[in-house]
Design a protein around this motif. Structure first.
Motif, PDB file in Angstrom:
ATOM      1  N   PHE A  51       0.855  -1.202   0.000  1.00 52.44           N
ATOM      2  CA  PHE A  51       0.000   0.000   0.000  1.00 52.44           C
ATOM      3  C   PHE A  51       0.889   1.249   0.000  1.00 52.44           C
ATOM      4  O   PHE A  51       1.363   1.688   1.047  1.00 52.44           O
ATOM      5  CB  PHE A  51      -0.907   0.016   1.243  1.00 52.44           C
ATOM      6  CG  PHE A  51      -2.024  -0.984   1.203  1.00 52.44           C
ATOM      7  CD1 PHE A  51      -3.136  -0.768   0.395  1.00 52.44           C
ATOM      8  CD2 PHE A  51      -1.974  -2.125   1.977  1.00 52.44           C
ATOM      9  CE1 PHE A  51      -4.185  -1.685   0.365  1.00 52.44           C
ATOM     10  CE2 PHE A  51      -3.020  -3.054   1.957  1.00 52.44           C
ATOM     11  CZ  PHE A  51      -4.126  -2.826   1.142  1.00 52.44           C
ATOM     12  N   LEU A  52       1.117   1.811  -1.161  1.00 53.67           N
ATOM     13  CA  LEU A  52       1.990   2.980  -1.261  1.00 53.67           C
ATOM     14  C   LEU A  52       1.233   4.254  -1.595  1.00 53.67           C
ATOM     15  O   LEU A  52       1.786   5.352  -1.473  1.00 53.67           O
ATOM     16  CB  LEU A  52       3.061   2.752  -2.333  1.00 53.67           C
ATOM     17  CG  LEU A  52       4.100   1.670  -2.056  1.00 53.67           C
ATOM     18  CD1 LEU A  52       5.158   1.676  -3.160  1.00 53.67           C
ATOM     19  CD2 LEU A  52       4.764   1.869  -0.710  1.00 53.67           C
ATOM     20  N   GLU A  53       0.019   4.137  -2.097  1.00 52.68           N
ATOM     21  CA  GLU A  53      -0.757   5.305  -2.545  1.00 52.68           C
ATOM     22  C   GLU A  53       0.121   6.136  -3.500  1.00 52.68           C
ATOM     23  O   GLU A  53       0.752   5.577  -4.396  1.00 52.68           O
ATOM     24  CB  GLU A  53      -1.251   6.101  -1.336  1.00 52.68           C
ATOM     25  CG  GLU A  53      -2.159   5.274  -0.428  1.00 52.68           C
ATOM     26  CD  GLU A  53      -2.673   6.021   0.784  1.00 52.68           C
ATOM     27  OE1 GLU A  53      -2.370   7.209   0.944  1.00 52.68           O
ATOM     28  OE2 GLU A  53      -3.391   5.391   1.592  1.00 52.68           O
ATOM     29  N   GLY A  54       0.167   7.476  -3.284  1.00 50.92           N
ATOM     30  CA  GLY A  54       0.910   8.324  -4.218  1.00 50.92           C
ATOM     31  C   GLY A  54       2.413   8.102  -4.200  1.00 50.92           C
ATOM     32  O   GLY A  54       3.118   8.512  -5.129  1.00 50.92           O
ATOM     33  N   ALA A  55       2.925   7.458  -3.154  1.00 50.51           N
ATOM     34  CA  ALA A  55       4.355   7.214  -3.077  1.00 50.51           C
ATOM     35  C   ALA A  55       4.826   6.204  -4.113  1.00 50.51           C
ATOM     36  O   ALA A  55       6.030   6.019  -4.303  1.00 50.51           O
ATOM     37  CB  ALA A  55       4.728   6.746  -1.678  1.00 50.51           C
ATOM     38  N   ARG A 132      -6.347   3.654  -9.086  1.00 45.18           N
ATOM     39  CA  ARG A 132      -6.209   5.092  -8.905  1.00 45.18           C
ATOM     40  C   ARG A 132      -4.784   5.543  -9.249  1.00 45.18           C
ATOM     41  O   ARG A 132      -4.558   6.668  -9.648  1.00 45.18           O
ATOM     42  CB  ARG A 132      -6.534   5.448  -7.451  1.00 45.18           C
ATOM     43  CG  ARG A 132      -6.511   6.936  -7.160  1.00 45.18           C
ATOM     44  CD  ARG A 132      -7.096   7.209  -5.795  1.00 45.18           C
ATOM     45  NE  ARG A 132      -7.222   8.634  -5.553  1.00 45.18           N
ATOM     46  CZ  ARG A 132      -7.774   9.162  -4.480  1.00 45.18           C
ATOM     47  NH1 ARG A 132      -8.282   8.377  -3.556  1.00 45.18           N
ATOM     48  NH2 ARG A 132      -7.846  10.459  -4.322  1.00 45.18           N
TER      49      ARG A 132
ATOM     50  N   LEU B 279      -1.408  11.831  -1.323  1.00 43.62           N
ATOM     51  CA  LEU B 279      -1.843  10.616  -0.627  1.00 43.62           C
ATOM     52  C   LEU B 279      -0.628   9.780  -0.241  1.00 43.62           C
ATOM     53  O   LEU B 279       0.091   9.284  -1.109  1.00 43.62           O
ATOM     54  CB  LEU B 279      -2.764   9.797  -1.537  1.00 43.62           C
ATOM     55  CG  LEU B 279      -4.058  10.509  -1.947  1.00 43.62           C
ATOM     56  CD1 LEU B 279      -4.654   9.861  -3.177  1.00 43.62           C
ATOM     57  CD2 LEU B 279      -5.048  10.484  -0.802  1.00 43.62           C
ATOM     58  N   ARG B 280      -0.415   9.651   1.015  1.00 46.49           N
ATOM     59  CA  ARG B 280       0.660   8.786   1.506  1.00 46.49           C
ATOM     60  C   ARG B 280       0.099   7.919   2.623  1.00 46.49           C
ATOM     61  O   ARG B 280      -0.639   8.409   3.477  1.00 46.49           O
ATOM     62  CB  ARG B 280       1.836   9.606   2.056  1.00 46.49           C
ATOM     63  CG  ARG B 280       2.582  10.421   1.003  1.00 46.49           C
ATOM     64  CD  ARG B 280       3.290   9.527   0.001  1.00 46.49           C
ATOM     65  NE  ARG B 280       4.036  10.274  -1.000  1.00 46.49           N
ATOM     66  CZ  ARG B 280       3.490  10.817  -2.101  1.00 46.49           C
ATOM     67  NH1 ARG B 280       2.197  10.718  -2.325  1.00 46.49           N
ATOM     68  NH2 ARG B 280       4.253  11.448  -2.977  1.00 46.49           N
TER      69      ARG B 280
END
Lengths: 290, 284
Positions: A51-55, A132, B279-280
């Protein structure tokens, strides 16, 4: 080569610490290389966390650069030894981002990428939010290795029965499944229900098509979501021959005899039957193929 | 000749969700070790011991995960708190062999409340909850520990807690367990019987009970909540055996408290708004 020494490395990476996790991988490779090993399989997002999202945009790598890091880690700890390595990673391909797995062959001190599979089914529901941030892979390819034809399926790719089916029809004899499966379901039984579900899927695929399944599951908690590890090797009769526990980093290993594939298919020739009937199924005009 | 007919047993969905307590305890111990030690390099936990079953279960899990000597139970009575709450909290720390301290919050709370003599029970309760959280965070800073949350899923879903107080510890092992599941876990962990059997209470007023406040038993609320979260409508629940009045109580509380389960609403003005565009994950 009829017997392949497989080691599945169930990683528990520190979130986002790619370089540190890569350093830890050297120790794992040193341990894995101390015994005979031909093929090492690691999980989805094995060196970054899932789970990194925007990273993901900070940590995604070009596949050649990632393969270079893997082969350097191997050759530094096992100079002169040949091995094949499969590992999941977030891929940056000219600014398009994928959830990918690389198949790397290290032979005579040189590394070559045999294949990169880009995850096709990106879960984007409930706790998942892959689409996303990432693009879908568009091709399911099988590829030749020194151990025979294989295919890689990443996590949800495997939950759609048609995907491993097509891989098997296209000649794959070993299916490699890097995965990151957040656990849930504490109601009944002696294990999380999501683990039970995975086991059923993997053993069913192996038994139906007479293929080996090499499943590498990510471990560790990520913001409260516990990845369920449970890495396993399933033989072509649909039997789990070795499995890791859900929690913690582990190595599981087993010699797999490729002759078992032919024996299983002789006993239960479902794949041969499918070859015969598949053209009729696909010619069905009611199928929404386009 | 008539053939025997075999039909599936219908699930009774009016029962509260079940749990495998051994599996759950193992999973939550691993969660606590990963979140505190592996994730934050913190080996100590601070738990507010109220004398209730939620904080008792949390303390038991922390003791199993971190070792009793690394767990600090803090009792925080107010002048009107029930003496039984204090003695029941002591049962937990004695049974586990964890560290225990008692910090009376009357002076701190009344330091403010003396200027608000007309504050009703709800406001006073919120002040007490927020003072207690102030204590837990400061004790954690003093001890190099992390405050561990004790809110269960039922009270979170019903909004039966003080926002930015009970819900504020950064780590909570039992927040996805309904109250009925917490009770079963408590039995498995060996929480003292007195805490399992007594009526749950926020102990903000004399003779207050949670179920009295809520107007429904936890067993029924848990069954209804779990089915609502699975997507059942009120009509479907009534058709399957639930009482319409109780379903409506639960639905109303759930639908009116979504805000309590979120961070504050922030006006978005840019393409880099935090938690909207930027988002992080929490553990990054």
């Amino acid at each position: 080569m009829n017997v392949v020494n497989v080691a599945i490395v169930q990683t528990k990476p520190r979130k986002g610490k790619y370089r540190e996790n890569l350093r830890d991988l050297r120790d794992v490779f040193a341990q894995a290389g101390a015994d005979p090993v031909d093929l090492i399989v690691l999980p989805e997002a094995a060196l970054t966390g899932y789970f990194l999202e925007g990273a993901v945009y900070e940590l995604a790598l070009d596949s050649d650069a990632f393969a270079g890091d893997l082969s350097a880690a191997w050759l530094e700890t096992n100079p002169g030894k040949d091995v094949d390595i499969v590992c999941g990673f977030y891929e940056n391909c000219d600014g398009t981002y994928y959830n990918s797995a690389v198949y790397l062959e290290v032979a005579n001190g040189n590394a070559s990428v045999k294949h990169v599979h880009r995850k096709m089914f990106l879960p984007t529901y409930g706790v998942f939010d892959e689409e996303r941030f990432l693009s879908r892979g568009r091709h399911l390819e099988t590829f030749e290795t020194r151990f025979g034809r294989m295919a890689m399926l990443i996590c949800e790719d495997c939950w759609h029965a048609i995907v491993p089916t097509i891989a098997a029809v296209k000649g794959a004899r070993i299916l490699i499944v890097p995965s990151a499966a957040p656990g849930r379901g504490i109601e009944d039984g002696g294990e999380l229900t999501s683990i039970t579900r995975w086991r059923g899927i993997l053993e069913s695929i192996a038994a139906e098509h007479g293929v080996y399944l090499l499943y590498a599951g990510l471990a560790g908690f990520e913001g409260g979501k516990g990845m369920t590890g449970s890495s396993r090797i399933v033989d072509p009769h649909g039997r789990t021959i070795v499995e890791a526990p859900p929690l913690g980093a582990h190595i599981i290993r087993a010699p797999i005899d490729l002759a078992e594939i032919d024996l299983a298919r002789a006993t239960l020739p479902l794949l041969g039957d499918l070859h015969a009937v598949l053209p009729d199924l696909l010619a069905d005009e009611e199928l929404p193929l386009r | 000749m008539k053939l025997p007919v075999i039909e599936p047993q219908r699930d009774d969905i009016t029962q509260a969700p079940s749990i495998n307590p051994e599996l759950t305890a193992q999973w939550l111990e691993a969660f606590l070790r990963d979140e505190l030690i592996a994730g934050r390099s913190i080996e100590r936990a601070v738990v507010g011991l109220s004398g209730g079953v939620d904080s008792a279960v949390t303390a038991y899990l922390c003791a199993r995960a971190l070792g009793p000597k690394n767990v600090y139970g803090v009792r925080m009575p107010y002048k009107h708190s029930s003496p039984a709450s204090l003695s029941d909290a002591r049962l937990v720390s004695e049974a586990l062999g964890i560290n225990e301290c008692t910090i009376e919050i009357t002076a701190a709370a009344d330091g403010y409340l003396q200027f608000e003599p007309d504050a009703d029970a709800r406001r006073r309760g919120n002040v007490l909850a927020r003072v207690r959280m102030l204590v837990l965070f400061d004790q954690s800073a003093k001890l190099g520990a992390l405050p561990v949350g004790t809110g269960n899923k039922t009270e979170r879903l019903l909004g039966y807690f003080t926002w930015h107080a009970d819900d504020s510890p950064p780590v909570n092992p039992i927040g996805d367990l309904y109250k009925s599941q917490v009770w079963k876990l408590a039995e498995y962990l060996g929480v003292p019987r007195a805490l399992i059997d007594k009526a749950p209470s926020a102990d903000l007023e004399a003779d207050q009970t949670d179920e009295g406040d809520l107007g429904i038993t936890y067993a029924k609320a848990d069954a209804i909540l779990s089915r609502i979260l699975e997507g059942y409508t009120n009509d479907q629940l009534v058709t399957r055996g639930f009482d319409r009045g109780e379903v409506e109580i639960v639905r109303k509380r759930l639908d009116s408290t979504h805000w309590k389960r979120h961070l504050p609403t922030t006006a978005m003005l840019s393409n880099t708004a935090i938690n909207e565009f930027y988002l992080r994950p929490v553990d990054f």
